[in-house]
Design a protein around this motif. Structure first.
Motif, PDB file in Angstrom:
ATOM      1  N   TYR A 183     -28.060  12.828  53.773  1.00  0.00           N
ATOM      2  CA  TYR A 183     -26.857  12.795  54.604  1.00  0.00           C
ATOM      3  C   TYR A 183     -25.835  11.817  54.030  1.00  0.00           C
ATOM      4  O   TYR A 183     -24.663  12.154  53.861  1.00  0.00           O
ATOM      5  N   TRP A 184     -26.282  10.594  53.726  1.00  0.00           N
ATOM      6  CA  TRP A 184     -25.340   9.579  53.255  1.00  0.00           C
ATOM      7  C   TRP A 184     -24.831   9.893  51.856  1.00  0.00           C
ATOM      8  O   TRP A 184     -23.674   9.613  51.538  1.00  0.00           O
ATOM      9  N   ARG A 185     -25.650  10.483  51.017  1.00  0.00           N
ATOM     10  CA  ARG A 185     -25.204  10.868  49.674  1.00  0.00           C
ATOM     11  C   ARG A 185     -24.049  11.870  49.783  1.00  0.00           C
ATOM     12  O   ARG A 185     -23.084  11.798  49.032  1.00  0.00           O
ATOM     13  N   ALA A 186     -24.159  12.790  50.733  1.00  0.00           N
ATOM     14  CA  ALA A 186     -23.121  13.813  50.909  1.00  0.00           C
ATOM     15  C   ALA A 186     -21.885  13.281  51.637  1.00  0.00           C
ATOM     16  O   ALA A 186     -20.794  13.836  51.483  1.00  0.00           O
ATOM     17  N   ASN A 187     -22.037  12.202  52.419  1.00  0.00           N
ATOM     18  CA  ASN A 187     -20.938  11.769  53.290  1.00  0.00           C
ATOM     19  C   ASN A 187     -20.368  10.378  53.010  1.00  0.00           C
ATOM     20  O   ASN A 187     -19.359  10.015  53.601  1.00  0.00           O
ATOM     21  N   TYR A 188     -20.999   9.610  52.148  1.00  0.00           N
ATOM     22  CA  TYR A 188     -20.576   8.214  51.967  1.00  0.00           C
ATOM     23  C   TYR A 188     -19.112   8.098  51.522  1.00  0.00           C
ATOM     24  O   TYR A 188     -18.391   7.205  51.966  1.00  0.00           O
TER      25      TYR A 188
ATOM     26  N   ASP B 296     -24.164   2.204  44.723  1.00  0.00           N
ATOM     27  CA  ASP B 296     -23.819   0.922  45.334  1.00  0.00           C
ATOM     28  C   ASP B 296     -24.122   0.916  46.831  1.00  0.00           C
ATOM     29  O   ASP B 296     -24.640  -0.064  47.357  1.00  0.00           O
ATOM     30  N   TYR B 297     -23.794   2.015  47.515  1.00  0.00           N
ATOM     31  CA  TYR B 297     -23.922   2.058  48.973  1.00  0.00           C
ATOM     32  C   TYR B 297     -25.277   2.559  49.465  1.00  0.00           C
ATOM     33  O   TYR B 297     -25.695   2.217  50.573  1.00  0.00           O
ATOM     34  N   GLY B 298     -25.979   3.336  48.665  1.00  0.00           N
ATOM     35  CA  GLY B 298     -27.272   3.886  49.073  1.00  0.00           C
ATOM     36  C   GLY B 298     -28.246   2.827  49.577  1.00  0.00           C
ATOM     37  O   GLY B 298     -28.855   2.994  50.647  1.00  0.00           O
ATOM     38  N   PRO B 299     -28.428   1.729  48.839  1.00  0.00           N
ATOM     39  CA  PRO B 299     -29.348   0.693  49.339  1.00  0.00           C
ATOM     40  C   PRO B 299     -28.900   0.087  50.677  1.00  0.00           C
ATOM     41  O   PRO B 299     -29.738  -0.293  51.493  1.00  0.00           O
TER      42      PRO B 299
END
Length: 180
Positions: free
Chosen positions: A88-93, A107-110
């Motif tokens: 979800y976050w990979r697609a929406n970050y 950078d944001y995934g962790p």
């Protein structure tokens, strides 16, 4: 198990239960549910049985509560699938207002993962109540991310809130104690 047509390891993301081998295991959630169930069940069922059987009844109530809580915890943990959250976050970050130009999901995934994982250990506290703990543990959790805590905290809050909302739908009542 390997798919012979593509040589893809189908077990890679199956998150297999270490005991049964069943896919979709979330041992942290099951353990948390067992602990919570043991406490709640031990108090509720144990009190009832305890009135009939004394300390033995209380012990039996705690075991019954732990088993029931473990099953409930597994169900709750299924609602928080780390693989789904990362997808979800990979697609929406990139659409989030705090994402800085030139920064990648790496950078944001962790930070998203940190929010999801920390929510599971929050014991019902809000993000704001837990923020100092998250900040202290960020250096260890961030891996190769170059974000400082100040740059990462909005992403962690975002994923925390998403999980909180998921839990609100998965558990009847006010599971996250936010009054909703």
């Amino acid at each position: 198990m390997t798919n012979r047509n593509t040589d893809v390891d189908l077990n890679k993301d199956a998150n297999r239960d270490p005991i049964t081998g069943a896919p979709g295991s979330h041992p942290v959630g099951t353990g948390l549910g067992a602990a919570a169930g043991g406490i709640a069940g031990g108090i509720g069922a144990g009190a009832l049985a305890g009135s009939l059987g004394g300390p033995v009844g209380t012990a039996i109530g705690a075991v019954v509560g732990a088993v029931a809580g473990g099953l409930a915890g597994k169900g709750v943990a299924e609602a928080i699938d780390p693989t789904v959250e990362e997808s979800y976050w990979r697609a929406n970050y990139a659409n989030r207002p705090y994402v800085q130009k030139g920064r990648s999901f790496d950078d944001y995934g962790p930070a998203y993962r940190h929010g999801v994982d920390s929510y599971g250990r929050s014991n019902g506290r809000t993000f704001e109540q837990s923020e100092s703990d998250l900040e202290r543990s960020w250096d260890k959790a961030k891996g190769k991310s170059s974000l400082s805590w100040d740059e990462a905290k909005d992403a962690s809050r975002d994923s925390w809130q998403r999980v909180s909302n998921t839990m609100e739908r998965a558990i009847p009542g006010d599971s996250d104690r936010d009054g909703r």
